[in-house]
Design an enzyme around this catalytic site. Sequence first.
Site, PDB file in Angstrom:
ATOM      1  N   GLY A  92     -24.406 -13.709 -75.568  1.00 35.21           N
ATOM      2  CA  GLY A  92     -25.047 -12.844 -76.548  1.00 35.21           C
ATOM      3  C   GLY A  92     -26.715 -13.130 -76.368  1.00 35.21           C
ATOM      4  CD  GLN A 165     -28.185 -14.263 -79.791  1.00 34.01           C
ATOM      5  OE1 GLN A 165     -27.712 -13.061 -80.214  1.00 34.01           O
ATOM      6  NE2 GLN A 165     -27.614 -15.255 -79.336  1.00 34.01           N
ATOM      7  CG  ASP A 312     -24.113 -21.045 -83.081  1.00 36.93           C
ATOM      8  OD1 ASP A 312     -23.919 -20.063 -83.456  1.00 36.93           O
ATOM      9  OD2 ASP A 312     -25.103 -21.219 -82.101  1.00 36.93           O
TER      10      ASP A 312
HETATM   11  C1  S3P Z   1     -28.934 -18.135 -80.523  1.00 37.01           C
HETATM   12  C2  S3P Z   1     -29.056 -17.792 -81.767  1.00 37.01           C
HETATM   13  C3  S3P Z   1     -27.887 -17.646 -82.591  1.00 37.01           C
HETATM   14  C4  S3P Z   1     -26.755 -18.168 -82.577  1.00 37.01           C
HETATM   15  C5  S3P Z   1     -26.615 -18.099 -80.928  1.00 37.01           C
HETATM   16  C6  S3P Z   1     -27.586 -18.712 -80.214  1.00 37.01           C
HETATM   17  C7  S3P Z   1     -30.199 -18.200 -79.690  1.00 37.01           C
HETATM   18  O1  S3P Z   1     -27.633 -16.282 -82.987  1.00 37.01           O
HETATM   19  O2  S3P Z   1     -25.655 -18.219 -83.163  1.00 37.01           O
HETATM   20  O3  S3P Z   1     -25.395 -18.844 -80.660  1.00 37.01           O
HETATM   21  O4  S3P Z   1     -30.083 -19.088 -78.662  1.00 37.01           O
HETATM   22  O5  S3P Z   1     -30.888 -17.614 -80.021  1.00 37.01           O
HETATM   23  P1  S3P Z   1     -28.469 -15.314 -83.720  1.00 37.01           P
HETATM   24  O6  S3P Z   1     -29.697 -15.436 -83.368  1.00 37.01           O
HETATM   25  O7  S3P Z   1     -28.085 -13.598 -83.568  1.00 37.01           O
HETATM   26  O8  S3P Z   1     -28.391 -15.490 -85.144  1.00 37.01           O
END
Ligand code: S3P
Length: 426
Positions: A92, A165, A312
């Site tokens: 993601g 993210q 996480d």
């Molecule tokens: C991450 C942000 C988190 C986390 C993901 C990694 C990142 O997600 O759960 O495993 O590296 O920016 P969200 O930003 O969607 O909460």
Amino acid sequence: MIIITSPQEILTGELSVPGDKSITHRAIMLGALAHGTTEIKRFLDADDCWSTVNCLRALGVKISRKGNRLLIEGRNKKLLKPAADLDAGNSGTTARLMLGLLAGQDFQARITGDHSLQKRPMKRVVDPLEQMGAAFDENTDNLPLTIRGGSLQPIVYKTPRASAQIKSAILLAGLYAQGQTIVKEPYQSRNHTELMLSCFGVEPEVEGNQVGIKGGVALKGSQVIVPGDISAAAFLIVAAVITPGSELLLKEVGVNDTRKGIIELLLKMGAHVELQDEKLWGKERVADIFVQGGARLKGVHVSGEMIPRLIDEIPALAVAASLAEGQTVISDASELRVKESDRISTLAVQLKKMGAKIVETADGMIIEGTEKLKGADVEACGDHRIAMALAIAGLAAQGETAVSGAEVINISFPGFMQSLRSLLDK
Ligand code: S3P
């Protein structure tokens, strides 16, 4: 498939966990955008980070590996049109941050991912990037997505949820906008992008839960040493916490405030966890984490600003809570439903097979602690963190636990079982 056989064993010894996944992704991406060479030491050598490397190679970035280092020849913000679809695999972070990067490029690209990633929401980054001027074939929530970048304008964006993210995708696009882009979050999410940008010579303006970035500035290649991943460490920490007699030292783990909610919560539950030898690596705080097992844990309530600080680690937390005295209530965590699996449902279904008492709620779960878990045949459900949570639950269970589909652990923690065994085989 991994098999854990109790009677309960203890974890003893010292270990370094693999490099932080979020920091590795960002170091590779900023290195690709920088002018000059970037060297990344202790990078996370796991499937998700290779997805980022492969996307950037397809965009013309030269990336080579020398032992535990990655060398990136930056392209001074100008990437090349890829010859084929970009594949973010299971990651993601790769997909969403890459969309931010692509928004600044003067060409069209199509990005896709594996079956699980194709089901995860993307509109959360498509909407703000569209407001900045990126064009999408259609504004849908799912990969594959075709994006055409170009001349971007800065925006002030209030995110509906705390998400690093979303924030990072907008900040990366903001590097290409003329003027200042601002992101405001309801709670602060992990701040690795902001911290790392400043190591690459771009100084974001941070005020509470708000970050601003000026476009049109060049990034300078840098040297990054990646701290150990607290999200990987969390499984070993909880494994030691729930096995009386354990004594574990995890070396040089990232303990940035926006990530160390799990440590604060375990302390609140009564666990014996200590941070030792704290120092800064670049702008990231690092410490050795010492854990002594066997303290009687108490249930806790966790919600609000704490959730993004341990999002996480909730699979590991659910295991600790299953063995605590009293009730643990996790709320405001509906984001768990759109992770690599629906973690609220997969945790409830799988841990219940082991005798845990978990009730799902719309935005979290209620866990009634129990004295003992029992071994069972359980499933990883295509989710690396569910696989590791079930494996450590198996350590505290009576009888044999078999976790099927556990190969998925390679997404974030290759060598997890070897690490666990090295601590058990004393
Ligand atoms: C991450 C942000 C988190 C986390 C993901 C990694 C990142 O997600 O759960 O495993 O590296 O920016 P969200 O930003 O969607 O909460």
